[in-house]
Structure formats: structure tokens, C-alpha cells
Design an enzyme around this catalytic site. Structure first.
Site, PDB file in Angstrom:
ATOM      1  N   ASP A   1       0.833  -1.199   0.000  1.00 49.17           N
ATOM      2  CA  ASP A   1       0.000   0.000   0.000  1.00 49.17           C
ATOM      3  C   ASP A   1       0.869   1.251   0.000  1.00 49.17           C
ATOM      4  O   ASP A   1       0.682   2.170  -0.809  1.00 49.17           O
ATOM      5  CB  ASP A   1      -0.915  -0.037   1.230  1.00 49.17           C
ATOM      6  CG  ASP A   1      -2.017   1.004   1.219  1.00 49.17           C
ATOM      7  OD1 ASP A   1      -2.300   1.593   0.165  1.00 49.17           O
ATOM      8  OD2 ASP A   1      -2.618   1.216   2.294  1.00 49.17           O
TER       9      ASP A   1
ATOM     10  N   THR B   1      -1.095 -11.096   3.369  1.00 45.36           N
ATOM     11  CA  THR B   1      -0.029 -11.970   3.876  1.00 45.36           C
ATOM     12  C   THR B   1       1.082 -11.226   4.602  1.00 45.36           C
ATOM     13  O   THR B   1       1.966 -11.851   5.170  1.00 45.36           O
ATOM     14  CB  THR B   1       0.602 -12.806   2.747  1.00 45.36           C
ATOM     15  OG1 THR B   1       1.193 -11.926   1.793  1.00 45.36           O
ATOM     16  CG2 THR B   1      -0.433 -13.692   2.084  1.00 45.36           C
TER      17      THR B   1
END
Length: 169
Positions: free
Chosen positions: A34, A118
């Protein structure tokens, strides 16, 4: 029918129609993938994300790619792993499914995915990779929908090996 493949690279460098951002529910940037996507796309991405009003886990919303080689960024919010009995697998599958639906709405014919949930969200990597490959493969191989090429982007050599083993099965 499209293609499904895996590579190890920096997702922000890929010249595809859309890259998927493993975002948090605010869509206002964070760490990991992100943060890297927001940094590479430039401040316009944050402005565009502010206008989206956040996103629920399992859903997906799109913005322009701005300074990225990708035309669009599809933001999806993965589940935080809490042991597996809180619907995490279904939410993760929904991330991949909804992202591909948004890609279809945009007319995207090539999409790159990171390994959603993850990292800091702690989803077990083997289980997450199985969900990713199974969900994406179902869309790529659907003869009733348009062709789409999907790349699963691995962060590490172990992640790439994991994807390649599943893709070969």
C-alpha cells in the site's frame, strides 16, 4: 481465455491495465505494498482515495494510476488473520473476485495482484496463495467472460515458488 502467471518483481513497475493495492479500510495509505503504491503513484492517489470514502474488507474500488505505469489501481481490503474461524478465507476470496469484477467494469485486460493479507495482516501464506490461484483461475478460465491476463506478483523467492507450484497443479 486469458493467462494466469506469477513473477517476482516490484508491482509498481508493471505496465498493465490495473494493479491491485492491498489497502487498509481507510484507503489513505499505509505500509508494505500500500505504501509503495501510494509513493510511486504520487499525491494525486491519496486525493482520489479520499473521495472514495473507504472500503469494506472483501470489497474493491478503483482510482486512476496517476504516475504509475498502470492505468488504474484497484484497492481492496483483505482480512486480518484471527485464526481462520472468522470468515477470513471467504473475505480473501472476495478480494480477488471483486477486484476482477472491478477490472472487468473498467475494461482492464491485464491485472497484477500482490499477495493480499499476507504481510502485517498475517494471513498464512500457503493458504492465501491457494485462495488466490483458485479464485483467479476460475475467472481467467471462464469461457463466458472476456479474456483477462492476470499476474500474481511475488515479494520473495519463496512466494514465487509457492505460486509456481500451485499454477503447475
Amino acid at each position: 481465455m486469458g493467462q494466469l502467471s506469477a513473477i517476482r518483481t516490484d508491482i509498481t513497475t508493471l505496465k498493465v491495465d490495473a494493479i491491485v493495492n492491498a489497502a487498509n479500510s481507510s484507503l489513505l495509505g499505509g505500509g508494505g505494498v500500500d505504501g509503495a503504491i501510494h509513493a510511486a503513484a504520487g499525491p494525486q492517489l491519496l486525493d482520489a482515495c479520499r473521495r472514495l470514502g473507504g472500503c469494506r474488507p472483501g470489497d474493491a474500488k478503483a482510482t486512476e494510476g496517476f504516475r504509475l505505469p498502470a492505468t488504474w489501481v484497484i484497492h481492496t481490503v483483505g482480512p486480518v488473520w484471527s485464526g481462520g474461524s472468522s470468515g477470513e478465507a471467504a473475505t480473501l476470496a472476495s478480494c480477488y473476485r471483486r477486484s476482477l469484477e472491478v477490472a472487468d467494469e473498467l475494461g482492464a485486460r491485464s491485472v497484477a495482484f500482490p499477495a493480499i493479507s499476507t504481510g502485517v495482516y498475517g494471513f498464512p501464506k500457503d493458504a492465501a496463495a491457494e485462495i488466490a490461484v483458485e479464485t483467479v483461475r476460475r475467472r481467467v478460465e471462464d469461457p463466458d467472460r472476456g479474456d483477462i491476463d492476470v499476474v500474481l506478483v511475488a515479494f520473495s523467492a519463496a512466494d514465487l515458488t509457492r505460486y509456481e507450484r500451485l499454477l503447475a497443479a
